[in-house]
Scaffold this active site. Sequence first.
Site, PDB file in Angstrom:
ATOM      1  N   ASP A   1      52.354  35.313  31.935  1.00 65.37           N
ATOM      2  CA  ASP A   1      52.430  36.176  30.823  1.00 65.37           C
ATOM      3  C   ASP A   1      53.396  37.178  31.005  1.00 65.37           C
ATOM      4  O   ASP A   1      53.663  38.039  30.042  1.00 65.37           O
ATOM      5  CB  ASP A   1      50.910  36.791  30.649  1.00 65.37           C
ATOM      6  CG  ASP A   1      49.916  35.966  30.263  1.00 65.37           C
ATOM      7  OD1 ASP A   1      50.292  35.320  29.253  1.00 65.37           O
ATOM      8  OD2 ASP A   1      49.026  35.770  30.907  1.00 65.37           O
TER       9      ASP A   1
ATOM     10  N   HIS B   1      42.571  37.088  29.571  1.00 63.21           N
ATOM     11  CA  HIS B   1      43.187  35.693  29.633  1.00 63.21           C
ATOM     12  C   HIS B   1      44.108  35.627  28.703  1.00 63.21           C
ATOM     13  O   HIS B   1      45.358  35.658  29.030  1.00 63.21           O
ATOM     14  CB  HIS B   1      41.925  34.674  29.226  1.00 63.21           C
ATOM     15  CG  HIS B   1      42.059  33.298  29.352  1.00 63.21           C
ATOM     16  ND1 HIS B   1      43.166  32.949  30.070  1.00 63.21           N
ATOM     17  CD2 HIS B   1      41.270  32.166  29.284  1.00 63.21           C
ATOM     18  CE1 HIS B   1      43.062  31.450  30.192  1.00 63.21           C
ATOM     19  NE2 HIS B   1      41.749  31.244  29.519  1.00 63.21           N
TER      20      HIS B   1
ATOM     21  N   HIS C   1      47.203  37.294  39.943  1.00 64.26           N
ATOM     22  CA  HIS C   1      46.111  35.840  39.282  1.00 64.26           C
ATOM     23  C   HIS C   1      45.269  35.753  40.180  1.00 64.26           C
ATOM     24  O   HIS C   1      45.281  35.894  41.325  1.00 64.26           O
ATOM     25  CB  HIS C   1      47.387  34.837  39.145  1.00 64.26           C
ATOM     26  CG  HIS C   1      46.787  33.682  38.469  1.00 64.26           C
ATOM     27  ND1 HIS C   1      46.292  32.834  38.740  1.00 64.26           N
ATOM     28  CD2 HIS C   1      47.242  33.356  37.129  1.00 64.26           C
ATOM     29  CE1 HIS C   1      45.898  31.750  37.987  1.00 64.26           C
ATOM     30  NE2 HIS C   1      46.549  32.407  36.708  1.00 64.26           N
TER      31      HIS C   1
HETATM   32  N1  ACO Z   1      47.955  45.702  38.736  1.00 59.62           N
HETATM   33  C1  ACO Z   1      47.586  46.459  39.716  1.00 59.62           C
HETATM   34  N2  ACO Z   1      46.581  46.111  40.518  1.00 59.62           N
HETATM   35  C2  ACO Z   1      46.024  45.048  40.470  1.00 59.62           C
HETATM   36  C3  ACO Z   1      46.483  44.103  39.553  1.00 59.62           C
HETATM   37  C4  ACO Z   1      47.599  44.494  38.615  1.00 59.62           C
HETATM   38  N3  ACO Z   1      47.857  43.457  37.810  1.00 59.62           N
HETATM   39  N4  ACO Z   1      45.874  42.799  39.711  1.00 59.62           N
HETATM   40  C5  ACO Z   1      44.892  42.932  40.882  1.00 59.62           C
HETATM   41  N5  ACO Z   1      44.995  44.116  41.190  1.00 59.62           N
HETATM   42  C6  ACO Z   1      44.444  44.816  42.566  1.00 59.62           C
HETATM   43  C7  ACO Z   1      43.108  45.282  42.384  1.00 59.62           C
HETATM   44  O1  ACO Z   1      42.856  46.579  41.903  1.00 59.62           O
HETATM   45  C8  ACO Z   1      42.555  44.972  43.623  1.00 59.62           C
HETATM   46  O2  ACO Z   1      42.714  46.061  44.311  1.00 59.62           O
HETATM   47  P1  ACO Z   1      41.735  46.525  45.495  1.00 59.62           P
HETATM   48  O3  ACO Z   1      41.427  45.413  46.364  1.00 59.62           O
HETATM   49  O4  ACO Z   1      42.582  47.637  46.176  1.00 59.62           O
HETATM   50  O5  ACO Z   1      40.537  46.796  44.505  1.00 59.62           O
HETATM   51  C9  ACO Z   1      43.046  43.638  43.846  1.00 59.62           C
HETATM   52  O6  ACO Z   1      44.620  43.838  43.284  1.00 59.62           O
HETATM   53  C10 ACO Z   1      42.545  42.289  43.776  1.00 59.62           C
HETATM   54  O7  ACO Z   1      42.212  42.764  42.209  1.00 59.62           O
HETATM   55  P2  ACO Z   1      40.847  41.522  41.623  1.00 59.62           P
HETATM   56  O8  ACO Z   1      40.732  42.179  40.118  1.00 59.62           O
HETATM   57  O9  ACO Z   1      39.652  41.271  42.462  1.00 59.62           O
HETATM   58  O10 ACO Z   1      41.720  40.131  41.174  1.00 59.62           O
HETATM   59  P3  ACO Z   1      41.274  38.950  40.285  1.00 59.62           P
HETATM   60  O11 ACO Z   1      41.500  37.749  40.965  1.00 59.62           O
HETATM   61  O12 ACO Z   1      39.790  38.988  39.949  1.00 59.62           O
HETATM   62  O13 ACO Z   1      41.993  39.152  38.848  1.00 59.62           O
HETATM   63  C11 ACO Z   1      43.444  39.135  37.326  1.00 59.62           C
HETATM   64  C12 ACO Z   1      43.081  38.535  38.462  1.00 59.62           C
HETATM   65  C13 ACO Z   1      42.327  39.510  36.308  1.00 59.62           C
HETATM   66  C14 ACO Z   1      44.643  38.199  36.534  1.00 59.62           C
HETATM   67  C15 ACO Z   1      44.297  40.328  37.612  1.00 59.62           C
HETATM   68  O14 ACO Z   1      45.237  40.457  38.697  1.00 59.62           O
HETATM   69  C16 ACO Z   1      44.578  41.395  36.518  1.00 59.62           C
HETATM   70  O15 ACO Z   1      43.918  42.089  35.724  1.00 59.62           O
HETATM   71  N6  ACO Z   1      45.979  41.237  35.949  1.00 59.62           N
HETATM   72  C17 ACO Z   1      46.554  41.972  34.858  1.00 59.62           C
HETATM   73  C18 ACO Z   1      46.239  41.122  33.651  1.00 59.62           C
HETATM   74  C19 ACO Z   1      46.852  39.882  33.667  1.00 59.62           C
HETATM   75  O16 ACO Z   1      48.182  39.649  33.656  1.00 59.62           O
HETATM   76  N7  ACO Z   1      46.221  38.728  33.341  1.00 59.62           N
HETATM   77  C20 ACO Z   1      46.783  37.285  33.221  1.00 59.62           C
HETATM   78  C21 ACO Z   1      46.179  36.343  34.124  1.00 59.62           C
HETATM   79  S1  ACO Z   1      47.086  34.723  33.720  1.00 59.62           S
HETATM   80  C22 ACO Z   1      46.245  34.169  32.650  1.00 59.62           C
HETATM   81  O17 ACO Z   1      45.358  34.443  32.087  1.00 59.62           O
HETATM   82  C23 ACO Z   1      47.014  33.204  31.562  1.00 59.62           C
END
Ligand code: ACO
Length: 433
Positions: A369, A273, A313
């Site tokens: 971010d 987060h 996101h």
């Molecule tokens: N890099 C590479 N692959 C990703 C990323 C990423 N940053 N984010 C999601 N994916 C992929 C996952 O591997 C998954 O692929 P698959 O279908 O082949 O398994 C697909 O995209 C969906 O991912 P989920 O984890 O199901 O998406 P979710 O909505 O649960 O997660 C999150 C959202 C936690 C923000 C995720 O995108 C992430 O970890 N991002 C990086 C961390 C980040 O930037 N966080 C800040 C969020 S904004 C905030 O809080 C202010």
Amino acid sequence: MGDIRERPEPVTESITITDNRTGESIEIPITDGGVSASEWSKLLPGIWFYDPGFTSTAACESSITYLDGEEGILRYRGYPIEQLAESSTYLEVAYLLLNGELPNAEQLAVWQHDITHHTFIHENVRKRFLEGFHYDAHPMGMLVSATAALSTFYLDAKDIFDPVSRDKQIVRLIAKMPTLAAAAHRFSVGMPFVYPDNSLGFTANFLSMMWKTAEPRFDANPALARALDVLFILHADHEQNCSTTAMRVVGSSHADPYSATAAAAAALYGPRHGGANEAVIRMLGDIGSMDNVEAFVESVKRGDGGRLQGFGHRVYKSYDPRAKIIKRTADEVFEITGKNPLLDVALKLEEVALSDEYFTSRRLYPNVDFYSGLIYQAMGFPLEMFPVLFAIPRTAGWLAHWQEMLEQDSKIARPRQLYIGAEERNYVPIAER
Ligand code: ACO
């Protein structure tokens, strides 16, 4: 404080489903796009909604922030985030979030005066509490604990249904966050505490408490104070994110607002987060140069390079509107501070990712971010302060949601579970195990 506008007429529709077990048709009402789970449970007793991570659950009604992740739209109380970032100030936005309407000139003057005159913290919070931490304490850990500790200094905070007391705690929390934040930073780097300078604006005062090294005053570069104000506007609220949900859940037990805010800040402390912009800087540093970007992106796709931090996101499936504004703000800041050397790596990374099918097919775009850490770093903030810089402005959003929840007379948050553990069995004495 509190939203004084009328609730719009609810939009009601319904769907009819057939229960294959009995052959019966059941009509399920839909109000404002949601199905009431408690109504549904009455129709289908014993069936729970299983939704870990709340990906498909609306936990409340709210009139504070509108977010359309498909279209990349973010509005506070109906006002587009782009207009607020362009023309407003953080304190004006905080007033808007809490009251539902923009303040007129007189209301804004009173609000600014109130915030300005509650910036001091009790001497015991500083001397006995903050200065009691271990020398290498993380400033976010200090902020979480100090916020919780404030509840023991303001016993009137327990009167959560007294509007006068509630308003006072809201003012105190928004006003004291920068003071606690700067104090936590200074302690963690061995510098003495600096008192607020109430002749300064909100962000200029915070920058003064952060960086002041000599009397009589520290005058922040006005353009940097404004850039920080814009970042604070962008971070002020984001509807039912993890920390706001924590605020509502803890608040639903009628805990005082300092304890609930501390819980929200604790949720923000997590790397998924509020810690993501720190992870972005570490990732960009590890990549090192533009030449390594393509290999890094390939390693992310293979799954051995971790995630692309600052991308993706839960709600936005297009470009995060805040990221667009932040990118512009970054240019303005770098004109003063000099360019962050990691910017070129970030730009190249964005370009490569956005032209790659892996990211586009999963609709992964830069989030808030991706660029914010570059700005904070260029302004001189250490990485440990990044979640703290998020918590300061998000306090307004947390409190707006807390207040809205209390006014809705909501139930205590208490979900159910699908039990998957052992059947009943008899206790076995230790000698027989
Ligand atoms: N890099 C590479 N692959 C990703 C990323 C990423 N940053 N984010 C999601 N994916 C992929 C996952 O591997 C998954 O692929 P698959 O279908 O082949 O398994 C697909 O995209 C969906 O991912 P989920 O984890 O199901 O998406 P979710 O909505 O649960 O997660 C999150 C959202 C936690 C923000 C995720 O995108 C992430 O970890 N991002 C990086 C961390 C980040 O930037 N966080 C800040 C969020 S904004 C905030 O809080 C202010």
